[in-house]
Design an enzyme around this catalytic site. Structure first.
Site, mmCIF file in Angstrom:
data_model
loop_
_atom_site.group_PDB
_atom_site.id
_atom_site.type_symbol
_atom_site.label_atom_id
_atom_site.label_comp_id
_atom_site.label_asym_id
_atom_site.label_seq_id
_atom_site.Cartn_x
_atom_site.Cartn_y
_atom_site.Cartn_z
ATOM 1 N N GLU A 52 -5.715 10.263 8.912
ATOM 2 C CA GLU A 52 -6.476 10.865 7.831
ATOM 3 C C GLU A 52 -6.987 12.234 8.266
ATOM 4 O O GLU A 52 -7.561 12.380 9.352
ATOM 5 C CB GLU A 52 -7.672 9.981 7.445
ATOM 6 C CG GLU A 52 -7.279 8.582 7.011
ATOM 7 C CD GLU A 52 -8.483 7.708 6.690
ATOM 8 O OE1 GLU A 52 -9.635 8.153 6.899
ATOM 9 O OE2 GLU A 52 -8.287 6.580 6.216
ATOM 10 N N CYS A 53 -6.786 13.229 7.433
ATOM 11 C CA CYS A 53 -7.342 14.569 7.597
ATOM 12 C C CYS A 53 -7.085 15.118 9.009
ATOM 13 O O CYS A 53 -5.978 15.547 9.306
ATOM 14 C CB CYS A 53 -8.836 14.563 7.254
ATOM 15 S SG CYS A 53 -9.459 16.209 6.792
ATOM 16 N N GLY A 54 -8.073 15.124 9.901
ATOM 17 C CA GLY A 54 -7.863 15.651 11.238
ATOM 18 C C GLY A 54 -6.739 14.945 11.979
ATOM 19 O O GLY A 54 -5.948 15.576 12.691
ATOM 20 N N MET A 77 -3.517 16.221 10.624
ATOM 21 C CA MET A 77 -3.227 17.541 11.182
ATOM 22 C C MET A 77 -2.606 17.420 12.574
ATOM 23 O O MET A 77 -1.654 18.132 12.922
ATOM 24 C CB MET A 77 -4.515 18.371 11.246
ATOM 25 C CG MET A 77 -5.069 18.758 9.886
ATOM 26 S SD MET A 77 -6.777 19.375 9.953
ATOM 27 C CE MET A 77 -6.607 20.783 11.045
#
Length: 443
Positions: free
Chosen positions: A319-321, A324
């Site tokens: 998720e998210c970070g 990335m």
């Protein structure tokens, strides 16, 4: 548990600092901390004060029964809820749902309203009258004047009480040495602030004789509570959970939902460790990988370990970070590209502004599971966001493709709230079980 909420007309009024000071003062009496809304960072400050987890209460992500179950699971003498944004600011900034007031109204929770009084005189009376006029259930029980002098507080207190009709229960002066700086995603993390515990001790002492808040706490009206069912039997499956300076955004209820399915979390550090622990699944949560891009990139042993595990079929959620981190490259503001894990053929880059900010509903295009609620809050975007799901704003008609979803992975920018979609958890656990039978049980 006697409960009360700290709320304000707007962000930046001093809710977090006053909440932390109160938690310090209540610690010996026994106190539980809560954060209204989806925020990850404020609960980290609560955790630093208490040494125990703080929990999110969110009337969009959670049902009333789920919130009641969380509150009823605490036996502390007091519970303190830190509000979110302005008191009435909910979905899209225009609806009551998801606001601090919606939560307080749902369970009849008394509200202490923090007003940043710096630079104001009688105008504060007009502001307070307007805010209290919207309080149909008369939940605002007390007012705290922040950043004002003792002499002006003593002058304004009787005027406010006479004209607004709400007790003024205390004040704080301007405390220039006691402040928490912000960055693009919110407040600095607690571990980044030197001498935080000393600052909070000083804050609590400043508040001790200036704010009388205990008389306003009372038991909430909880209503119906849904009992959670724990999984029984079988050997626990192991979930590797990334947790370090770069990855630290996790909802307690998400991990609890997995633990109730006989999943055992084992923490590891993508920054400091050289390989994944032996596991049946991988969870890469949000955080600040962009602040540690060079160190994450240079730890090739960990990047290769994760990439090899994913290629082998290890079930993973990111998720998210964490999403990335799985990309081929992370491009910084100055254009420097740092090689990351490489599981996603794409580059994440800083846009200089918030992208797709706010609550979302995520629907899997192939109906592997139902609709899951979540939220997005990030300045980075990707050249390969994925198209296996559709995100929809709960207010308005905006939709967009998102997520990488397949048999063994669920990756994307949205932070998901697992209890809003039990089918999602069941789907992921099933993949972990199959992986365990195929690989782990052989060794």
């Amino acid at each position: 548990m006697k409960l009360f909420m700290i709320a304000a007309p707007a962000s930046g009024s001093g809710k977090t600092m006053i909440t932390c000071g109160m938690l310090k003062l209540l610690k010996e009496k026994g106190v539980a901390a809560f954060k209204c809304g989806p925020d990850y960072i404020d609960p980290m400050f609560h955790r630093k004060v208490l040494g125990v987890d703080s929990e999110n209460l969110d009337t969009y992500l959670q049902t009333p029964e789920q919130i009641a179950a969380i509150l009823s699971g605490h036996e502390e003498a007091y519970g303190l809820i830190e509000g979110v944004m302005g008191l009435y600011d909910g979905l899209g900034g225009i609806k009551e749902e998801g606001s601090s007031y919606h939560l307080a109204k749902m369970f009849h929770i008394p509200i202490l309203l923090v007003l940043d009084a710096r630079g104001m005189g009688r105008t504060m009376i007009s502001i307070l009258k307007g805010i209290c006029a919207e309080d149909r259930m008369h939940l605002i029980s007390g007012i705290i004047l922040n950043r004002t002098s003792k002499s002006f507080y003593e002058l304004m207190k009787p005027l406010i009480e006479e004209e607004v009709g709400i007790p003024v229960c205390g004040y704080l002066p301007v405390l220039p040495d006691l402040k928490i700086e912000s960055r693009h995603l919110g407040l600095q993390l607690p571990d980044e602030i030197q001498l935080l515990q000393l600052q909070l001790d000083q804050l609590a002492e400043e508040m001790r004789d200036r704010i009388n808040f205990l008389p306003y706490a009372k038991e909430p009206v909880l209503g119906k509570i849904i009992a959670t069912k724990n999984s029984t039997g079988g050997k626990p499956l192991t979930l590797a959970v990334a947790r370090d300076e770069a990855f630290c955004f996790y909802y307690k209820q998400n991990l609890k939902e997995l633990e109730q399915k006989n999943i055992k979390p084992v923490e590891f550090s993508p920054l400091h460790d050289s390989s994944l622990p032996k596991c049946d699944g991988l969870l890469l949560g949000g955080g600040y990988p962009e602040l540690y891009a060079k160190a994450l990139s240079e730890n090739r042993a960990m990047c290769d370990s994760i990439q090899s595990a994913i290629e082998r079929g290890l079930p993973s959620m990111a998720e998210c970070g964490g999403f990335m981190y799985l990309h081929r490259f992370l491009r910084d503001m100055d254009g420097t590209e740092y090689p990351m894990v490489g599981a996603i053929d794409g580059t994440v880059f800083n846009t200089g502004k918030l992208c797709r900010f706010g609550y979302v509903e995520i629907s899997d295009r192939n109906n592997r599971f139902g609709t899951v609620k979540g939220h997005e809050f990030h300045y980075y975007d990707s050249t390969n966001n994925g198209e296996d799901a559709v995100a929809k704003k709960p207010v308005g008609k905006r939709t967009w493709p998102c997520m990488h979803i397949a048999k063994n992975h669920i990756w994307g920018f949205p932070h998901l709230y697992y209890p809003s979609c039990p089918e999602l958890v069941d789907y992921f656990v099933e993949q972990m079980e199959q992986y365990h039978e195929k690989f782990v049980s052989l060794f």
